[in-house]
Scaffold this active site. Structure first.
Site, mmCIF file in Angstrom:
data_model
loop_
_atom_site.group_PDB
_atom_site.id
_atom_site.type_symbol
_atom_site.label_atom_id
_atom_site.label_comp_id
_atom_site.label_asym_id
_atom_site.label_seq_id
_atom_site.Cartn_x
_atom_site.Cartn_y
_atom_site.Cartn_z
ATOM 1 N N LEU A 332 0.806 -1.220 0.000
ATOM 2 C CA LEU A 332 0.000 0.000 0.000
ATOM 3 C C LEU A 332 0.840 1.272 0.000
ATOM 4 C CD1 LEU A 332 -2.699 -1.117 2.617
ATOM 5 C CD2 LEU A 332 -2.678 -1.467 0.133
ATOM 6 N N ASP A 333 2.118 1.162 0.277
ATOM 7 C CA ASP A 333 3.017 2.314 0.394
ATOM 8 C C ASP A 333 3.771 2.494 -0.919
ATOM 9 O OD1 ASP A 333 4.941 4.172 1.002
ATOM 10 O OD2 ASP A 333 5.626 3.185 2.823
ATOM 11 N N THR A 334 3.607 3.648 -1.560
ATOM 12 C CA THR A 334 4.300 3.907 -2.824
ATOM 13 C C THR A 334 5.514 4.816 -2.655
ATOM 14 O OG1 THR A 334 2.866 5.789 -3.328
ATOM 15 C CG2 THR A 334 2.190 3.635 -4.178
ATOM 16 N N SER A 335 5.940 5.048 -1.421
ATOM 17 C CA SER A 335 7.078 5.949 -1.208
ATOM 18 C C SER A 335 8.364 5.392 -1.813
ATOM 19 C CB SER A 335 7.282 6.214 0.284
ATOM 20 O OG SER A 335 7.605 5.028 0.986
#
Length: 409
Positions: A332-335
């Site tokens: 869920l994290d696109t960093s």
């Protein structure tokens, strides 16, 4: 086979077949899940009596598994989780579907390696690499290396085929008996997760020809028995082998070298295995080329910074569609996009799509890469001239595009 196990196998195969017949997927997960509900030790029962190789790592394990299964095919039928379901449910389903085979090659999610070694008692374990992946749920890289090290130290009879170029892999294999480790050199383009020695915290110093060592002397690159030299695979006797692959990129030559090293532990001569590697044209849709409205579309899967770097190296200088989602299978994290250098795409026609296209758009602007936003794959096809269209996408975006191509891959 115990009666409960036989019943579990029957249920597993039936559920998987129904899933495929109704278009709900290949059935690898649901088949294994139902079978293990009936017999919690189903994986161990199905593994018993087989000679098994496990393949694990952050990147490249699906392709390396496919290559290794092809190489072991010299000896006979090989069970494998070719659809990429790489957790125990997928392993169980694959072995149940294959029936009786003497050999099996299983791709294993790096978090499940200890559990699967315990259940299957493999003959060989291949360790490819460790790097950052899915930051919202994956373990920190050095922690993962520690878990591997503990798991392998508990199974000293298992032979390890390991990447000498990755300090994290070398550390993980370091507690194993020296005689039970075969080192290969597949290179390490992505080095941002191995600047620090996992043994002592010292700085990893790198030299020429892939050499590296901890500044404190606690860890250093082993001498590999299998290497790549001028596009050829060199075996432990110093014999070079020309490997012609249909799959693109130097990284896949490294995957092929790994597969040959694993197969050699089963007695397979590289000369016999290499033609089989050349027959692999696509791996679960990855690298597949499909003609659509005068455009030759090639699909490349990229899921984390290391694999995006490799995808840029594989892709032709041609119009390129980048597709990013952030659903559960993707993380869920696109960093992590900020760990990727997108500057190699400058000068190409670049299109962006997917649920998180705007995250990608901001990142491209920072790298001064012009782009066009398209809502669908069909829009992307219509926006580029006839000829090559490269597609680089993460998990669910990749599957969405496969669906638009009517699953002809």
């Amino acid at each position: 086979m115990p009666l409960r196990t036989a019943f579990a196998v029957s249920v597993s195969k039936t559920a998987a077949a129904l899933s495929r017949a109704t278009g709900r997927g290949d059935g690898s997960v649901i088949g294994g899940r139902l079978g293990m509900m009936i017999d919690p030790d189903l994986l161990a029962h199905l593994a018993a009596g087989r000679q098994i190789a496990l393949v694990s790592g952050t990147n490249g394990k699906t392709t390396t598994t496919r290559f290794t299964a092809a190489a072991l095919g010299v000896l006979g039928d090989v069970a494998t989780n070719s659809f990429g379901a790489n957790m125990p449910t997928g392993h169980t389903s694959a072995l149940a579907r294959a029936g009786t085979t003497r050999y099996a090659v299983l791709e294993v999610d790096e978090h499940y390696l200890a559990q699967v070694i315990q259940a299957t008692q493999p003959r060989v374990v291949a360790l490819l690499n460790l790097s950052r992946d899915q930051l919202d749920r994956a373990k920190e890289v050095a922690m993962m290396a520690d878990l591997w090290r503990q798991a392998l130290a508990s199974h000293p009879a298992v032979h390890i085929v390991a990447n000498a170029d990755d300090p994290m892999v070398v550390y993980a294999a370091g507690a194993h008996p020296v005689a039970e480790v075969t080192w290969f050199s597949a290179g390490q383009r992505w080095q941002d997760d191995s600047h620090v020695c996992p043994a002592c915290g010292g700085h990893i110093q790198r030299g020429e020809a892939g050499g590296w060592a901890c500044a404190n002397g606690d860890l250093r690159r082993p001498t590999p028995q299998w290497t790549l030299l001028d596009g050829e695979v060199v075996d432990p006797e110093g014999q070079p082998h020309e490997v012609k692959l249909q799959l693109p990129g130097t990284v896949n030559l490294g995957n092929a070298a790994t597969a040959l090293a694993v197969a050699a532990r089963f007695g397979v001569n590289p000369v016999d295995a290499i033609p089989r590697l050349g027959s692999v044209a696509s791996v679960a849709g990855r690298y597949a080329q499909v003609e659509r409205e005068g455009r030759l579309v090639r699909l490349l899967l990229a899921k984390n910074p290391a694999s995006w770097l490799e995808a840029f190296e594989m892709a032709d200088v041609a119009p390129t569609l980048l597709a990013i989602n952030a659903r559960d299978p993707d993380g869920l994290d696109t960093s992590w996009l900020y760990d990727v250098d997108f500057s190699p795409l400058r000068g190409r026609q670049v299109l962006v799509s997917g649920d998180r296209a705007m995250d990608l758009a901001v990142r491209l602007e920072i790298n001064d890469v012009p782009f066009t936003h398209v809502k669908t794959f069909a829009d992307a096809v219509g926006a580029v001239p006839q000829g090559r269209l490269e597609v680089i996408a993460n998990y669910t975006a990749f599957q969405d595009i496969r669906a638009e191509l009517d699953r002809v891959l």
